[in-house]
Enzyme design. Sequence first.
Site, short mmCIF file in Angstrom:
data_model
loop_
_atom_site.label_atom_id
_atom_site.label_comp_id
_atom_site.label_asym_id
_atom_site.label_seq_id
_atom_site.Cartn_x
_atom_site.Cartn_y
_atom_site.Cartn_z
N ARG A 35 0.82 -1.21 0.00
CA ARG A 35 0.00 0.00 0.00
C ARG A 35 0.86 1.27 0.00
O ARG A 35 0.46 2.27 -0.58
CB ARG A 35 -0.93 0.01 1.20
CG ARG A 35 -2.13 -0.89 0.98
CD ARG A 35 -3.08 -0.86 2.13
NE ARG A 35 -4.33 -1.51 1.77
CZ ARG A 35 -5.26 -1.85 2.64
NH1 ARG A 35 -5.09 -1.59 3.92
NH2 ARG A 35 -6.37 -2.43 2.24
N GLY A 351 -5.92 -5.86 2.19
CA GLY A 351 -4.53 -5.90 2.66
C GLY A 351 -4.01 -7.31 2.84
O GLY A 351 -2.94 -7.67 2.35
P1 ADP Z 1 -8.47 -8.49 3.82
O1 ADP Z 1 -7.43 -7.71 4.59
O2 ADP Z 1 -7.89 -9.13 2.60
O3 ADP Z 1 -9.70 -7.67 3.53
P2 ADP Z 1 -9.55 -9.65 6.22
O4 ADP Z 1 -8.82 -8.59 6.99
O5 ADP Z 1 -11.01 -9.60 6.19
O6 ADP Z 1 -8.96 -9.71 4.73
O7 ADP Z 1 -9.19 -11.07 6.82
C1 ADP Z 1 -7.87 -11.53 6.89
C2 ADP Z 1 -7.64 -12.33 8.13
O8 ADP Z 1 -8.60 -13.34 8.28
C3 ADP Z 1 -6.30 -13.01 8.11
O9 ADP Z 1 -5.48 -12.42 9.09
C4 ADP Z 1 -6.62 -14.47 8.43
O10 ADP Z 1 -5.72 -15.02 9.36
C5 ADP Z 1 -7.99 -14.38 9.02
N1 ADP Z 1 -8.74 -15.63 8.87
C6 ADP Z 1 -9.06 -16.30 7.75
N2 ADP Z 1 -9.71 -17.43 8.01
C7 ADP Z 1 -9.82 -17.51 9.35
C8 ADP Z 1 -10.39 -18.46 10.25
N3 ADP Z 1 -10.98 -19.57 9.81
N4 ADP Z 1 -10.31 -18.20 11.57
C9 ADP Z 1 -9.72 -17.09 12.02
N5 ADP Z 1 -9.16 -16.16 11.23
C10 ADP Z 1 -9.20 -16.37 9.91
MG MG Z 2 -7.34 -7.16 6.64
#
Ligand code: ADP
Ligand code: MG
Length: 397
Positions: A35, A351
């Site tokens: 970013r 992110g």
């Molecule tokens: P982005 O930043 O791409 O928008 P998010 O911030 O919504 O994505 O989610 C990312 C986080 O979700 C990661 O840190 C990942 O570890 C967590 N995550 C994914 N699946 C699970 C799960 N089953 N249980 C807990 N955390 C999870």
């Molecule tokens: Mg995130």
Amino acid sequence: MKKTIRDLDLAGKRVLIRVDFNVPIVDGDVGDDTRIRASLPTIRYALEHGALVTLASHLGRPKGQHKPELTLAPVASRLSRLLDRPVRFAPDCVGDPALEAVSSAAFGDIVLLENLRFHPGEEANDPTFSRQLASLADCYVNDAFGAAHRAHASTVGIVAFLESAAAGLLMSEELQHLGALLGKPERPFVAILGGSKVSGKLEVLENLLERVDTLLVGGAMAYTFFKARNYPTGTSLVESDLVDATLRIEKIAHDRGVGLELPTDHVVADRLEGGADFETLDVTDEAIGGRMGLDIGPRTSARYADMISRGRTVVWNGPMGVFEIDEFAHGTLSVANAVASSGAMTVIGGGDSIAAVNKAGVANRITHVSTGGGASLEFLGGRTLPGVAALPDLTVT
Ligand code: ADP
Ligand code: MG
């Protein structure tokens, strides 16, 4: 078309650029700096055109309080290294520290303000706070596409208090790419949604259901859907207050003929840690006990990969599991590879999702890596982003 920074006269002007420096901080240093790098063209453009550049961003969710662990100070050092020039850091984004940092700077200098969200006025879009921010500059540029879905002081309120405003280069590139997608997506249109922020994404999910043919759900989000079906969820992340909402989503998908897919197997462990004992189970298997689901299983990965390979337009936000830990990264890496190999028009946003495609080493095979997670999804769902609406249109005279 929005006015862009190229339409502004920047020479001898103090410009405040709203950037999205909401990057992961790991042990007090910047983790993935995608970013920050994405904002460099706009910053360089402003410097080359003789402006005094003040940068403003939020980091994390300090909820209006000064949280030392969410300081932007490490970002100042990383930015300085990336630009190979000094970056002055103002220990507060408004008031004397900010005014002093800006007034002691010269044209061609860069000031980075401390985390905007240390002040409650930022998220409240408080006019007093907007005016304080505006007093640091003559003109305003918004390059924070990732924050454009929020009507905050630095993305909306500030515009009214400055003589001119425009979109930055990153912002206008995002609008162009995503706008092309929004116009007429080639079908099948497949969306993949995962990650942890269920609450923020359920609404987006509903909008996306109006546009996509298939929606693949993974990550922690799946567990709220499972809860609604009375599957055993152990200690997985479930948002109890949204269980009913998932039932509504499933009904909308059914009524529209959209294929809403949930995992059928998953990887469970008793600790969220590398080296933890883990096991692959069917999602209906009571053997999960008090353990938590941390990744989609191999059967689900294969099924999702197959559906992704049929897509002509593929949009992905949110990892399929806790990909930061190798034991729980397989689902996310497999989806990343499937997206990269699909031959479709592909967009990835968010992110952590960007960090995941970087980990998979396939970022250069994605059509558009969007710096916005929530923002790109809301845009693709057809919503007008407040931070974009606040910017003036380009008027041809
Ligand atoms: P982005 O930043 O791409 O928008 P998010 O911030 O919504 O994505 O989610 C990312 C986080 O979700 C990661 O840190 C990942 O570890 C967590 N995550 C994914 N699946 C699970 C799960 N089953 N249980 C807990 N955390 C999870
Ligand atoms: Mg995130």
